[in-house]
Design a protein around this motif. Structure first.
Motif, PDB file in Angstrom:
ATOM      1  N   PRO A  40      28.324  54.033 -35.670  1.00 28.42           N
ATOM      2  CA  PRO A  40      29.186  53.805 -34.509  1.00 28.42           C
ATOM      3  C   PRO A  40      28.500  52.847 -33.532  1.00 28.42           C
ATOM      4  O   PRO A  40      27.270  52.791 -33.462  1.00 28.42           O
ATOM      5  N   GLU A  41      29.295  52.110 -32.768  1.00 30.07           N
ATOM      6  CA  GLU A  41      28.791  51.069 -31.866  1.00 30.07           C
ATOM      7  C   GLU A  41      27.695  51.581 -30.934  1.00 30.07           C
ATOM      8  O   GLU A  41      26.662  50.943 -30.778  1.00 30.07           O
ATOM      9  N   ALA A  42      27.887  52.724 -30.310  1.00 27.19           N
ATOM     10  CA  ALA A  42      26.904  53.235 -29.347  1.00 27.19           C
ATOM     11  C   ALA A  42      25.566  53.524 -30.033  1.00 27.19           C
ATOM     12  O   ALA A  42      24.500  53.212 -29.493  1.00 27.19           O
ATOM     13  N   GLN A  43      25.610  54.105 -31.233  1.00 28.95           N
ATOM     14  CA  GLN A  43      24.380  54.384 -31.966  1.00 28.95           C
ATOM     15  C   GLN A  43      23.692  53.081 -32.371  1.00 28.95           C
ATOM     16  O   GLN A  43      22.475  52.948 -32.251  1.00 28.95           O
ATOM     17  N   ARG A  44      24.472  52.116 -32.840  1.00 31.32           N
ATOM     18  CA  ARG A  44      23.909  50.831 -33.274  1.00 31.32           C
ATOM     19  C   ARG A  44      23.241  50.115 -32.093  1.00 31.32           C
ATOM     20  O   ARG A  44      22.136  49.599 -32.218  1.00 31.32           O
ATOM     21  N   ARG A  45      23.896  50.111 -30.934  1.00 31.11           N
ATOM     22  CA  ARG A  45      23.323  49.438 -29.769  1.00 31.11           C
ATOM     23  C   ARG A  45      22.031  50.129 -29.337  1.00 31.11           C
ATOM     24  O   ARG A  45      21.028  49.468 -29.055  1.00 31.11           O
ATOM     25  N   ALA A  46      22.038  51.457 -29.277  1.00 26.73           N
ATOM     26  CA  ALA A  46      20.846  52.194 -28.859  1.00 26.73           C
ATOM     27  C   ALA A  46      19.696  51.950 -29.841  1.00 26.73           C
ATOM     28  O   ALA A  46      18.560  51.695 -29.434  1.00 26.73           O
ATOM     29  N   TRP A  47      19.990  52.005 -31.142  1.00 28.91           N
ATOM     30  CA  TRP A  47      18.958  51.793 -32.165  1.00 28.91           C
ATOM     31  C   TRP A  47      18.396  50.380 -32.071  1.00 28.91           C
ATOM     32  O   TRP A  47      17.177  50.187 -32.143  1.00 28.91           O
ATOM     33  N   THR A  48      19.260  49.388 -31.895  1.00 32.24           N
ATOM     34  CA  THR A  48      18.821  47.993 -31.820  1.00 32.24           C
ATOM     35  C   THR A  48      17.924  47.778 -30.606  1.00 32.24           C
ATOM     36  O   THR A  48      16.874  47.134 -30.710  1.00 32.24           O
ATOM     37  N   LEU A  49      18.327  48.327 -29.468  1.00 37.15           N
ATOM     38  CA  LEU A  49      17.508  48.171 -28.265  1.00 37.15           C
ATOM     39  C   LEU A  49      16.146  48.852 -28.421  1.00 37.15           C
ATOM     40  O   LEU A  49      15.131  48.334 -27.969  1.00 37.15           O
ATOM     41  N   ARG A  50      16.130  50.004 -29.104  1.00 41.40           N
ATOM     42  CA  ARG A  50      14.877  50.747 -29.279  1.00 41.40           C
ATOM     43  C   ARG A  50      13.990  50.094 -30.341  1.00 41.40           C
ATOM     44  O   ARG A  50      12.825  49.803 -30.114  1.00 41.40           O
ATOM     45  N   GLU A  51      14.533  49.884 -31.521  1.00 41.67           N
ATOM     46  CA  GLU A  51      13.724  49.456 -32.654  1.00 41.67           C
ATOM     47  C   GLU A  51      13.491  47.946 -32.697  1.00 41.67           C
ATOM     48  O   GLU A  51      12.420  47.512 -33.092  1.00 41.67           O
ATOM     49  N   LEU A  52      14.466  47.162 -32.337  1.00 35.40           N
ATOM     50  CA  LEU A  52      14.288  45.714 -32.351  1.00 35.40           C
ATOM     51  C   LEU A  52      13.853  45.188 -30.998  1.00 35.40           C
ATOM     52  O   LEU A  52      13.068  44.250 -30.911  1.00 35.40           O
ATOM     53  N   GLY A  53      14.393  45.806 -29.937  1.00 39.78           N
ATOM     54  CA  GLY A  53      14.062  45.342 -28.604  1.00 39.78           C
ATOM     55  C   GLY A  53      12.810  45.966 -28.029  1.00 39.78           C
ATOM     56  O   GLY A  53      12.262  45.474 -27.053  1.00 39.78           O
ATOM     57  N   GLY A  54      12.379  47.085 -28.589  1.00 41.07           N
ATOM     58  CA  GLY A  54      11.179  47.742 -28.106  1.00 41.07           C
ATOM     59  C   GLY A  54      11.337  48.412 -26.752  1.00 41.07           C
ATOM     60  O   GLY A  54      10.358  48.676 -26.071  1.00 41.07           O
ATOM     61  N   LEU A  55      12.581  48.698 -26.361  1.00 38.92           N
ATOM     62  CA  LEU A  55      12.814  49.326 -25.065  1.00 38.92           C
ATOM     63  C   LEU A  55      12.529  50.823 -25.135  1.00 38.92           C
ATOM     64  O   LEU A  55      12.697  51.446 -26.172  1.00 38.92           O
ATOM     65  N   GLY A  56      12.138  51.384 -24.008  1.00 34.31           N
ATOM     66  CA  GLY A  56      11.931  52.825 -23.906  1.00 34.31           C
ATOM     67  C   GLY A  56      13.259  53.527 -23.653  1.00 34.31           C
ATOM     68  O   GLY A  56      14.278  52.890 -23.352  1.00 34.31           O
ATOM     69  N   TYR A  57      13.246  54.831 -23.732  1.00 32.28           N
ATOM     70  CA  TYR A  57      14.469  55.615 -23.542  1.00 32.28           C
ATOM     71  C   TYR A  57      15.101  55.364 -22.172  1.00 32.28           C
ATOM     72  O   TYR A  57      16.309  55.233 -22.051  1.00 32.28           O
ATOM     73  N   ASP A  58      14.267  55.310 -21.137  1.00 36.34           N
ATOM     74  CA  ASP A  58      14.783  55.083 -19.783  1.00 36.34           C
ATOM     75  C   ASP A  58      15.450  53.719 -19.671  1.00 36.34           C
ATOM     76  O   ASP A  58      16.504  53.582 -19.055  1.00 36.34           O
ATOM     77  N   GLU A  59      14.822  52.697 -20.262  1.00 37.19           N
ATOM     78  CA  GLU A  59      15.392  51.349 -20.204  1.00 37.19           C
ATOM     79  C   GLU A  59      16.726  51.283 -20.948  1.00 37.19           C
ATOM     80  O   GLU A  59      17.685  50.663 -20.482  1.00 37.19           O
ATOM     81  N   ILE A  60      16.781  51.928 -22.097  1.00 37.97           N
ATOM     82  CA  ILE A  60      18.022  51.937 -22.878  1.00 37.97           C
ATOM     83  C   ILE A  60      19.113  52.650 -22.093  1.00 37.97           C
ATOM     84  O   ILE A  60      20.257  52.185 -22.028  1.00 37.97           O
ATOM     85  N   ALA A  61      18.756  53.777 -21.488  1.00 32.46           N
ATOM     86  CA  ALA A  61      19.732  54.530 -20.696  1.00 32.46           C
ATOM     87  C   ALA A  61      20.277  53.660 -19.568  1.00 32.46           C
ATOM     88  O   ALA A  61      21.488  53.640 -19.314  1.00 32.46           O
ATOM     89  N   THR A  62      19.410  52.930 -18.907  1.00 28.75           N
ATOM     90  CA  THR A  62      19.841  52.039 -17.832  1.00 28.75           C
ATOM     91  C   THR A  62      20.739  50.937 -18.367  1.00 28.75           C
ATOM     92  O   THR A  62      21.800  50.661 -17.812  1.00 28.75           O
ATOM     93  N   ASP A  63      20.322  50.294 -19.462  1.00 35.48           N
ATOM     94  CA  ASP A  63      21.102  49.193 -20.036  1.00 35.48           C
ATOM     95  C   ASP A  63      22.477  49.644 -20.505  1.00 35.48           C
ATOM     96  O   ASP A  63      23.454  48.919 -20.361  1.00 35.48           O
ATOM     97  N   LEU A  64      22.553  50.832 -21.081  1.00 34.02           N
ATOM     98  CA  LEU A  64      23.829  51.311 -21.609  1.00 34.02           C
ATOM     99  C   LEU A  64      24.622  52.118 -20.588  1.00 34.02           C
ATOM    100  O   LEU A  64      25.769  52.495 -20.850  1.00 34.02           O
ATOM    101  N   GLY A  65      23.996  52.424 -19.455  1.00 35.93           N
ATOM    102  CA  GLY A  65      24.682  53.200 -18.430  1.00 35.93           C
ATOM    103  C   GLY A  65      24.929  54.636 -18.858  1.00 35.93           C
ATOM    104  O   GLY A  65      25.968  55.224 -18.560  1.00 35.93           O
ATOM    105  N   LEU A  66      23.957  55.211 -19.565  1.00 35.39           N
ATOM    106  CA  LEU A  66      24.079  56.575 -20.085  1.00 35.39           C
ATOM    107  C   LEU A  66      22.893  57.411 -19.625  1.00 35.39           C
ATOM    108  O   LEU A  66      21.835  56.872 -19.311  1.00 35.39           O
ATOM    109  N   PRO A  67      23.037  58.741 -19.641  1.00 34.81           N
ATOM    110  CA  PRO A  67      21.874  59.594 -19.365  1.00 34.81           C
ATOM    111  C   PRO A  67      20.847  59.487 -20.500  1.00 34.81           C
ATOM    112  O   PRO A  67      21.212  59.206 -21.653  1.00 34.81           O
ATOM    113  N   VAL A  68      19.592  59.714 -20.185  1.00 34.27           N
ATOM    114  CA  VAL A  68      18.527  59.644 -21.189  1.00 34.27           C
ATOM    115  C   VAL A  68      18.782  60.632 -22.323  1.00 34.27           C
ATOM    116  O   VAL A  68      18.540  60.327 -23.493  1.00 34.27           O
ATOM    117  N   SER A  69      19.306  61.810 -21.999  1.00 36.04           N
ATOM    118  CA  SER A  69      19.577  62.806 -23.049  1.00 36.04           C
ATOM    119  C   SER A  69      20.611  62.286 -24.045  1.00 36.04           C
ATOM    120  O   SER A  69      20.496  62.531 -25.256  1.00 36.04           O
TER     121      SER A  69
END
Length: 190
Positions: free
Chosen positions: A140-169
């Motif tokens: 699904p799009e949300a999972q793909r975006r989160a995975w790409t930001l984490r694994e390819l972009g090297g972003l931390g959980y907090d950064e991904i949460a900020t970028d996607l506008g979602l809670p860290v959990s």
């Protein structure tokens, strides 16, 4: 922007890329700001992947966005603004790499054979990359975006949460489900 209709910021946030690009091409800085917020995480992740440096990638993305703002009126297919932004970032990142690399005379250098067993290794790596791309497309799009930001972009959980506008959990859950899905789909490559 004479005679344009003023659109509330909340409606701009919900607008599609094509509409935002049209408005930004007409000089609407708020519409361009929404595009930047929407795509900056992916652009930074892509620049980091190409450059391998956070500081350089932020500079490249900033330069790319300045270029995009200036050239947006020339973009024909405004619905494809995301891909267009990625291409600009890619070109800017390659320019940075070229500027950093010292010129080497090819006659003075004998390149070592690539690791990975020659053509068979290259073919295997290409097949693996193709399988990973296919597996990523099934997420699904949300999972793909989160995975790409984490694994390819090297972003931390907090950064991904900020970028996607979602809670860290939520980001943690998306990443866990994405990893589980990829492990299942890539089982043949173990």
């Amino acid at each position: 922007m004479t005679g344009s209709v003023v659109v509330p910021a909340s409606l701009l946030d919900e607008a599609g890329d094509a509409l935002l690009a049209d408005r930004a091409a007409d000089g609407d800085a708020r519409a361009f700001a929404v595009l930047v917020r929407r795509h900056s995480g992916m652009l930074r992740a892509y620049a980091r992947r190409v450059l391998g440096s956070n500081a350089a990638s932020d500079d490249v993305v900033q330069e790319a966005l300045i270029t995009a703002w200036r050239q947006l009126p020339e973009l024909r297919d405004r619905a494809a603004v995301r891909g267009w932004l990625i291409r600009i970032v890619g070109r800017k990142a390659i320019d940075v790499l070229r500027a950093q690399r010292p010129a080497v005379d090819i006659d003075d250098h004998d390149a070592p054979a690539p690791e990975g067993g020659g053509p068979e290794g290259v073919a295997g790596a290409n097949a693996l990359a193709g399988s990973l791309d296919e597996a990523l497309r099934t997420l699904p799009e949300a999972q793909r975006r989160a995975w790409t930001l984490r694994e390819l972009g090297g972003l931390g959980y907090d950064e991904i949460a900020t970028d996607l506008g979602l809670p860290v959990s939520t980001v943690r859950g998306l990443l866990a489900r994405a990893r589980t899905g990829l492990i299942q789909r890539m089982d043949g490559w173990r």
